[in-house]
Design a protein around this motif. Sequence first.
Motif, short mmCIF file in Angstrom:
data_model
loop_
_atom_site.label_atom_id
_atom_site.label_comp_id
_atom_site.label_asym_id
_atom_site.label_seq_id
_atom_site.Cartn_x
_atom_site.Cartn_y
_atom_site.Cartn_z
N ARG A 163 -22.57 92.55 9.32
CA ARG A 163 -23.46 93.66 8.03
C ARG A 163 -22.47 95.09 7.71
N GLY A 164 -23.29 95.23 6.62
CA GLY A 164 -22.85 95.60 5.05
C GLY A 164 -22.37 95.33 4.35
N SER A 165 -22.52 95.90 3.07
CA SER A 165 -21.98 95.60 1.55
C SER A 165 -21.39 96.42 0.87
N ILE A 166 -20.95 95.74 0.12
CA ILE A 166 -20.27 97.10 -0.91
C ILE A 166 -20.84 98.53 -1.10
N PHE A 167 -22.20 98.55 -1.20
CA PHE A 167 -22.72 99.38 -1.37
C PHE A 167 -23.10 100.48 -0.64
N THR A 168 -22.70 99.74 1.24
CA THR A 168 -22.86 100.21 1.81
C THR A 168 -21.55 100.55 3.10
N THR A 169 -20.75 101.25 2.23
CA THR A 169 -19.65 101.18 2.87
C THR A 169 -19.37 101.87 4.53
N SER A 170 -20.34 103.17 5.04
CA SER A 170 -19.67 103.43 5.64
C SER A 170 -20.20 102.60 7.20
N ALA A 171 -21.25 102.03 7.17
CA ALA A 171 -22.17 101.12 7.79
C ALA A 171 -21.39 100.10 7.66
N THR A 172 -20.29 99.39 7.01
CA THR A 172 -19.41 98.90 8.00
C THR A 172 -17.76 99.00 8.62
N ARG A 173 -18.16 100.11 8.70
CA ARG A 173 -17.03 100.46 9.48
C ARG A 173 -17.88 101.87 10.90
N PRO A 174 -18.40 101.75 11.03
CA PRO A 174 -19.42 102.84 11.30
C PRO A 174 -19.17 103.86 12.67
N ASP A 175 -18.97 105.12 13.00
CA ASP A 175 -18.59 106.31 13.93
C ASP A 175 -20.07 105.71 14.76
N CYS A 176 -19.65 106.90 15.98
CA CYS A 176 -20.29 107.52 17.44
C CYS A 176 -21.60 107.23 17.24
N HIS A 177 -22.22 108.05 15.51
CA HIS A 177 -23.55 108.18 15.12
C HIS A 177 -24.58 106.71 15.21
N VAL A 178 -23.78 106.53 15.68
CA VAL A 178 -24.35 104.66 15.19
C VAL A 178 -24.49 103.98 17.12
N PRO A 179 -25.30 103.99 17.19
CA PRO A 179 -25.34 103.18 18.66
C PRO A 179 -24.35 101.73 18.81
N ALA A 180 -23.71 102.00 19.69
CA ALA A 180 -22.64 101.23 20.58
C ALA A 180 -23.89 99.40 19.95
N GLY A 181 -23.20 98.41 20.33
CA GLY A 181 -23.81 97.12 19.89
C GLY A 181 -24.90 96.36 19.02
N PHE A 182 -24.88 97.81 18.26
CA PHE A 182 -25.81 97.47 17.06
C PHE A 182 -26.84 96.73 16.35
N ASN A 183 -25.39 95.77 16.68
CA ASN A 183 -25.56 94.48 16.06
C ASN A 183 -26.10 92.85 16.32
N LEU A 184 -26.19 93.38 18.00
CA LEU A 184 -26.87 92.35 18.76
C LEU A 184 -28.02 92.14 19.21
N ASP A 185 -28.99 92.43 18.12
CA ASP A 185 -30.50 92.05 18.26
C ASP A 185 -30.09 90.96 17.35
N LEU A 186 -29.73 91.31 15.78
CA LEU A 186 -29.16 90.61 14.76
C LEU A 186 -28.89 89.42 15.03
N ALA A 187 -27.64 89.39 15.94
CA ALA A 187 -26.87 87.58 16.75
C ALA A 187 -27.47 87.38 17.45
N ALA A 188 -28.89 87.93 17.92
CA ALA A 188 -29.16 86.56 18.61
C ALA A 188 -30.46 86.21 18.11
N GLN A 189 -30.58 86.70 17.05
CA GLN A 189 -32.19 86.04 15.68
C GLN A 189 -30.51 85.05 15.51
#
Length: 491
Positions: A96-122
């Motif tokens: 997830r993420g794009s050039i307009f949401t750079t921090s989202a492409t390499r998130p740190d510990c402030h973002v929940p672990a496994g944040f893409n799992l629901d998206l992967a399930a879809q």
Amino acid sequence: MTTRLAGLDVNPGQFSHVRQFLSGLTNQRDDEWGNDRLRFARSVLGAVRTAVGPHGIVGLRLSCDELAPWAGLTPESAVEVAVALAPDIDYLTVVRGSIFTTSATRPDCHVPAGFNLDLAAQVRAALPQRVAVIAQGSITDPGQAEWALGERRCDAVEMTRAQIADPDLGRKLAGATPGRVRPCLRCNQACQVRDARNPIVSCVVEPGAGHETEDPDLTGTAARPVDVLVVGGGVAGLECARVAAGRGHRVTVAERASEVGGATRLGARASGREALGAVVDWLESECERLGVKVETGREVTAAEVASFDGQVVLCTGGRDGFRTYEVTPEAPMYSAAALLAGAELPEGAVAVWDPIGGPIGVSVAETLRAQGRHVHLITPDLIAGNELSRTGDLSPANTRLLSAGVVLERRSLLRRVDGEGAEVEDRFTGTRRTLGVVAVIDAGHRLPEENLWQASGGIHQRAGDAVAPRTMGEAIREGRAAVLALEGSHR
């Protein structure tokens, strides 16, 4: 005749040219390449399939949420894209993420672990079974990875940072010893790539990563095992003890507090960062497995150090630094270390003085605000937490602070703390004003606690904050180096 399989991963991910054609954020063409935004991706995948042949493997790394729903790829539209491109691929990695949401492409510990799992399930639910779906996104815990596979949210997981933190992760899992996997902090302090300030991908909990060809080999048994006393049970002391015991030395750790972990343990408890505590737990369990004797509540004296029949390593941590501002006797002044240790603040608004611009001041401000306090963050810089640019958390941290209601006192110097509050000075105009706060927390520079080292003549090895307060990465690296140094001095 042996068939040779070839494979290639096509990347319509965050920074990719292929993604630019797929997304309305960037593809605003009015020709055939804009009217059919899938055309470029199909052309690329077709060329790749031709190159690798019918037995080759073609993968797709697709940004399935650009976090820009006004024009970018959303989870719903990305599923449609994935289904349309499925005939041309063998697997798809969900990012997830794009050039307009750079921090989202390499998130740190402030973002929940496994944040893409629901998206992967879809995506997994929409694609044919022959196309494997790979989940990506801060999956560092083997337990979470196993759960995702068991729940069929994906067919495989990426665990990049986890394997930097522990290169033996796969071997340990295959050997049914998941408890021995060194945890990843998701801190981005040493592992963030695509940054000229961090040309070597390494890790604060495994600083040997990225330095495999130059670091000495720590495996094997020392030629002459000795008794080792490690004074201080922070991460530097525990890592020193772990490595020394693994090399056959007889190790005792003496910690004056009631538990080991030092500032890392206190920080984990105060901020709720479970990963920090997990690192200490791992070090403690490894020391126990290797037979290290840990003695808490023990204050080591210079006389004990002088009389110890063996090698001594001092990992005594740090102490408060010098104040660059005036403090009156009645001033409600606290250090960040004292706050982490459980100091109780009076009720009311507080200020955090952060002359460094690192994670401590920001974290203290966030923690206090989460407790419902009115918080001022005083920084001499034009932006709060300027050092966080190295981990990619600069913009997100400022967003969090402002969203939480923390008042940012930028380009300000703390000049005086008294019973009326905190006096600050604009560093450009010299104008002074007083913030009406009941307490000030100093998150500034610290100094090494070196009384024991000086009293013993400065002849013993030191590591971590006892040398100079820095990060966990330096503490762990120096804890390891101290073992090799004491072995060298004992030859």
